[in-house]
Design an enzyme around this catalytic site. Structure first.
Site, PDB file in Angstrom:
ATOM      1  N   LYS A   1      30.931  13.099   9.117  1.00  0.00           N
ATOM      2  CA  LYS A   1      32.183  13.858   8.980  1.00  0.00           C
ATOM      3  C   LYS A   1      32.452  14.678  10.246  1.00  0.00           C
ATOM      4  O   LYS A   1      33.564  14.675  10.772  1.00  0.00           O
ATOM      5  CB  LYS A   1      32.095  14.799   7.782  1.00  0.00           C
ATOM      6  N   ASN A   2      31.429  15.374  10.728  1.00  0.00           N
ATOM      7  CA  ASN A   2      31.642  16.305  11.842  1.00  0.00           C
ATOM      8  C   ASN A   2      31.849  15.607  13.184  1.00  0.00           C
ATOM      9  O   ASN A   2      32.151  16.259  14.179  1.00  0.00           O
ATOM     10  CB  ASN A   2      30.488  17.300  11.942  1.00  0.00           C
TER      11      ASN A   2
ATOM     12  N   ARG B   1      39.191  24.251   8.593  1.00  0.00           N
ATOM     13  CA  ARG B   1      39.055  24.980   9.853  1.00  0.00           C
ATOM     14  C   ARG B   1      39.128  24.075  11.082  1.00  0.00           C
ATOM     15  O   ARG B   1      39.727  24.422  12.081  1.00  0.00           O
ATOM     16  CB  ARG B   1      37.694  25.679   9.881  1.00  0.00           C
TER      17      ARG B   1
ATOM     18  N   CYS C   1      37.121  32.667   5.623  1.00  0.00           N
ATOM     19  CA  CYS C   1      36.279  31.518   5.349  1.00  0.00           C
ATOM     20  C   CYS C   1      35.075  32.006   4.563  1.00  0.00           C
ATOM     21  O   CYS C   1      34.614  33.129   4.766  1.00  0.00           O
ATOM     22  CB  CYS C   1      35.826  30.887   6.651  1.00  0.00           C
TER      23      CYS C   1
ATOM     24  N   ARG D   1      33.559  33.668  11.195  1.00  0.00           N
ATOM     25  CA  ARG D   1      33.905  32.470  11.963  1.00  0.00           C
ATOM     26  C   ARG D   1      35.161  32.628  12.827  1.00  0.00           C
ATOM     27  O   ARG D   1      36.188  31.983  12.592  1.00  0.00           O
ATOM     28  CB  ARG D   1      34.070  31.259  11.036  1.00  0.00           C
ATOM     29  N   PRO D   2      35.098  33.457  13.833  1.00  0.00           N
ATOM     30  CA  PRO D   2      36.274  33.659  14.699  1.00  0.00           C
ATOM     31  C   PRO D   2      36.548  32.453  15.602  1.00  0.00           C
ATOM     32  O   PRO D   2      35.755  31.507  15.654  1.00  0.00           O
ATOM     33  CB  PRO D   2      35.873  34.878  15.530  1.00  0.00           C
ATOM     34  N   VAL D   3      37.679  32.516  16.324  1.00  0.00           N
ATOM     35  CA  VAL D   3      38.014  31.446  17.275  1.00  0.00           C
ATOM     36  C   VAL D   3      38.135  31.999  18.702  1.00  0.00           C
ATOM     37  O   VAL D   3      38.668  31.344  19.581  1.00  0.00           O
ATOM     38  CB  VAL D   3      39.323  30.701  16.886  1.00  0.00           C
TER      39      VAL D   3
ATOM     40  N   LEU E   1      36.099  32.325  21.135  1.00  0.00           N
ATOM     41  CA  LEU E   1      35.486  31.546  22.218  1.00  0.00           C
ATOM     42  C   LEU E   1      36.287  30.278  22.521  1.00  0.00           C
ATOM     43  O   LEU E   1      36.325  29.814  23.659  1.00  0.00           O
ATOM     44  CB  LEU E   1      34.031  31.193  21.867  1.00  0.00           C
TER      45      LEU E   1
ATOM     46  N   ASP F   1      23.420  23.412   8.629  1.00  0.00           N
ATOM     47  CA  ASP F   1      24.023  22.632   7.547  1.00  0.00           C
ATOM     48  C   ASP F   1      22.991  22.012   6.606  1.00  0.00           C
ATOM     49  O   ASP F   1      23.354  21.373   5.615  1.00  0.00           O
ATOM     50  CB  ASP F   1      24.925  21.530   8.124  1.00  0.00           C
TER      51      ASP F   1
ATOM     52  N   ARG G   1      34.500  16.857   0.056  1.00  0.00           N
ATOM     53  CA  ARG G   1      34.888  17.093   1.444  1.00  0.00           C
ATOM     54  C   ARG G   1      33.875  16.484   2.408  1.00  0.00           C
ATOM     55  O   ARG G   1      34.234  16.093   3.512  1.00  0.00           O
ATOM     56  CB  ARG G   1      34.981  18.597   1.730  1.00  0.00           C
TER      57      ARG G   1
HETATM   58  C1  UD1 Z   1      30.497  23.226  13.343  1.00  0.00           C
HETATM   59  C2  UD1 Z   1      30.351  22.342  12.126  1.00  0.00           C
HETATM   60  C3  UD1 Z   1      29.621  23.071  11.002  1.00  0.00           C
HETATM   61  C4  UD1 Z   1      28.284  23.604  11.526  1.00  0.00           C
HETATM   62  C5  UD1 Z   1      28.486  24.428  12.799  1.00  0.00           C
HETATM   63  C6  UD1 Z   1      27.163  24.863  13.431  1.00  0.00           C
HETATM   64  C7  UD1 Z   1      32.251  20.843  12.188  1.00  0.00           C
HETATM   65  C8  UD1 Z   1      33.545  20.411  11.602  1.00  0.00           C
HETATM   66  N1  UD1 Z   1      31.660  21.913  11.670  1.00  0.00           N
HETATM   67  O1  UD1 Z   1      31.291  24.350  12.950  1.00  0.00           O
HETATM   68  O2  UD1 Z   1      29.399  22.149   9.923  1.00  0.00           O
HETATM   69  O3  UD1 Z   1      27.693  24.420  10.529  1.00  0.00           O
HETATM   70  O4  UD1 Z   1      29.200  23.661  13.779  1.00  0.00           O
HETATM   71  O5  UD1 Z   1      26.356  23.774  13.695  1.00  0.00           O
HETATM   72  O6  UD1 Z   1      31.752  20.206  13.101  1.00  0.00           O
HETATM   73  N2  UD1 Z   1      31.744  31.561  16.984  1.00  0.00           N
HETATM   74  C9  UD1 Z   1      32.331  32.676  17.553  1.00  0.00           C
HETATM   75  N3  UD1 Z   1      33.542  32.511  18.177  1.00  0.00           N
HETATM   76  C10 UD1 Z   1      34.166  31.298  18.264  1.00  0.00           C
HETATM   77  C11 UD1 Z   1      33.543  30.167  17.680  1.00  0.00           C
HETATM   78  C12 UD1 Z   1      32.320  30.328  17.051  1.00  0.00           C
HETATM   79  O7  UD1 Z   1      31.809  33.781  17.488  1.00  0.00           O
HETATM   80  O8  UD1 Z   1      35.264  31.232  18.833  1.00  0.00           O
HETATM   81  C13 UD1 Z   1      30.434  31.717  16.291  1.00  0.00           C
HETATM   82  C14 UD1 Z   1      30.500  31.346  14.810  1.00  0.00           C
HETATM   83  O9  UD1 Z   1      30.962  32.440  14.039  1.00  0.00           O
HETATM   84  C15 UD1 Z   1      29.053  31.013  14.543  1.00  0.00           C
HETATM   85  C16 UD1 Z   1      28.597  30.349  15.840  1.00  0.00           C
HETATM   86  O10 UD1 Z   1      29.519  30.783  16.835  1.00  0.00           O
HETATM   87  O11 UD1 Z   1      28.312  32.171  14.323  1.00  0.00           O
HETATM   88  C17 UD1 Z   1      28.561  28.843  15.828  1.00  0.00           C
HETATM   89  O12 UD1 Z   1      29.785  28.347  15.360  1.00  0.00           O
HETATM   90  P1  UD1 Z   1      30.335  26.914  15.814  1.00  0.00           P
HETATM   91  O13 UD1 Z   1      29.232  26.143  16.450  1.00  0.00           O
HETATM   92  O14 UD1 Z   1      31.583  27.110  16.601  1.00  0.00           O
HETATM   93  O15 UD1 Z   1      30.696  26.249  14.407  1.00  0.00           O
HETATM   94  P2  UD1 Z   1      31.927  25.310  14.052  1.00  0.00           P
HETATM   95  O16 UD1 Z   1      32.318  24.496  15.238  1.00  0.00           O
HETATM   96  O17 UD1 Z   1      32.972  26.110  13.364  1.00  0.00           O
END
Ligand code: UD1
Length: 431
Positions: free
Chosen positions: A22-23, A102, A126, A131-133, A135, A316, A408
């Site tokens: 899926k990912n 997301r 969430c 889970r911010p964006v 970065l 996961d 999902r």
């Molecule tokens: C992806 C996976 C999810 C998995 C995760 C970690 C998909 C669709 N989802 O989620 O199943 O659990 O990787 O392996 O592929 N963070 C920030 N700012 C940002 C982005 C992330 O602080 O802008 C933090 C997150 O809160 C978290 C960490 O970075 O603590 C890792 O998150 P990230 O690797 O980005 O996870 P996803 O890509 O959302």
């Protein structure tokens, strides 16, 4: 709403085919926006997230179609999906859709790179932490994008196109790395991504982009270098096997005992998790067609884990491993370092009789719990499947509510387990 009913106590014996990841499928589908040509993806899992993303992409003008079955394909063969983003008709991704998945926020990158603008809703709350964006947006800014936030929407613009730059992530982020890869592929000049995520799904996206004509080196390591190109072409690409599904069924067999071939599974995608599952007492062998997992009757050993970015133990699989440890001969420590608040399954596992104490980001699992069936529900995908793992050995019957979380991320879960001897059925209707 469907429910799944499980009566525990049966060992698993047989073959479980592993679906496409899926990912990996989700970012690959999103990458179709980068080109006017057709991207054909094979081995796509049949999941509600894939269907939803097809709808979301459709809103932007991407023609997405599922190809019919071809000769020799079985029920388990993944689907082939064609995606043609000839004309992007809408660069807005609305809240109603982004809030349901997301990962759809990631459309911001290819849209911006190809169209010079994107308006994408912030994903909103969430269940697993904040889970911010930030970065992801930082990465786009490093490539020259202007970012504004207005009424819950991110408005990203780059009227003269994106420019290569250096993106140094202060924290490993899978989504951030996907976004940076897609945007940099069509940027003008060279981009260096430092502290890049090394997850196999990143490598899968990079390999597909390379097939589409992108110039990328170093995917799978923590430094990726991208030489931007003016345009990308169509391609055919097969999604890699799902390492989280693989690990989940490996844990299920370690839990119930028995002997199962995970067909199509690849050990290199989850070696760290397999090592821990073996330490707990399962036997794992690599065979030409997949991975064989077996466990003789007897107690499981307690094993501590700490979740980490790849190649460490994946977050996961944390919930599923916790379920396994409820049956170990002693206490184990489960340390979650990736997401805050990713312990929602603890309370539901407790309803089945598990004894787990939370100390901040560490869960102490007392072994030798007597698990007894009960009605349970879960608030996210991995938590739901940890309840399934526990229910497979619980005395009596467990009903898992809110099965849409499972749909999902796990294709045909009840069929795959049922064919291996589990007493499991899906009940349609209100739940
Ligand atoms: C992806 C996976 C999810 C998995 C995760 C970690 C998909 C669709 N989802 O989620 O199943 O659990 O990787 O392996 O592929 N963070 C920030 N700012 C940002 C982005 C992330 O602080 O802008 C933090 C997150 O809160 C978290 C960490 O970075 O603590 C890792 O998150 P990230 O690797 O980005 O996870 P996803 O890509 O959302």
């Amino acid at each position: 709403m469907d429910r799944i009913k499980i009566t525990g106590g049966r060992p698993l014996e047989g073959i479980i085919p592993i679906s496409g990841a899926k990912n990996a499928a989700l970012p690959l589908m999103i990458a179709s926006i980068l080109t006017r040509e057709t991207l054909t993806l094979h081995n796509v899992p049949r999941l509600s997230d894939v269907r939803l993303l097809m709808r979301i992409l459709g809103n932007h003008g991407v023609d997405a179609a599922i190809s019919g079955k071809r000769l020799g394909q079985s029920e388990e063969s993944g689907e082939t999906i064609t995606l043609s983003a000839r004309d992007i008709v809408d660069t807005t991704a609305p809240y109603e859709l982004v809030s349901r998945m997301r990962a759809s926020f990631w459309v911001i990158a290819p849209m911006l790179a190809r169209m010079g603008q994107a308006r994408v809703s912030l994903p909103g709350g969430c269940a697993i932490g904040t889970r911010p964006v930030d970065l992801l947006l930082m990465a786009l800014e490093k490539l020259g994008a202007d970012i504004e936030i207005d009424s819950g929407y991110v408005i990203a613009t780059a009227p003269k196109g994106l420019k290569g730059g250096t993106i140094d992530f202060p924290k490993v982020t899978v989504g951030g790395t996907h976004v940076a890869l897609m945007a940099a592929s069509l940027a003008d000049g060279t981009t260096i991504i430092k502290n890049a995520a090394r997850e196999p799904e990143i490598t899968d996206l990079a390999e597909c982009l390379i097939k589409m004509g992108a110039k990328i080196e170093g995917a799978g390591t923590s430094q990726i270098v991208i030489e931007g190109v003016a345009r990308l072409d169509g391609a055919h690409y097969a999604v890699l096997p799902d390492r989280i599904e693989t690990g989940t069924y490996a844990i299920a067999v370690a839990m119930t005992g028995g002997n199962v071939l995970l067909e199509g599974a690849r050990a290199d995608l989850l070696q760290n998790a397999l090592d821990h599952i073996e330490k707990a007492g399962a036997k794992i062998t690599v065979e030409p067609t997949g991975l064989r997992i077996s466990r003789a009757p007897g107690l499981l050993a307690p094993v501590d884990i700490t979740t980490e970015p790849f190649p460490g133990f994946p977050t996961d699989l944390q919930a599923q491993f916790m379920a396994l440890m409820t049956r170990a001969s002693g206490s184990s420590r489960i340390h979650e370092t990736i997401f805050e608040n990713r312990f929602m399954h603890v309370q539901e596992l407790a309803r089945l009789g598990a004894q787990i104490k939370l100390e901040g980001d560490v869960a102490i699992v007392k072994g030798q719990s007597r698990l007894k069936g009960a009605p349970v529900m879960a608030t996210d995908l991995r938590a739901s499947v940890s309840l399934i793992v526990a229910a497979l050995v619980a005395e009596g019957t467990t009903t898992v509510n809110r099965v849409y979380h499972l749909d999902r991320g796990f294709e045909a879960l009840e069929k795959k387990l049922g064919r291996c001897g589990a007493d499991i059925e899906r009940i349609s209707g209100e739940g």
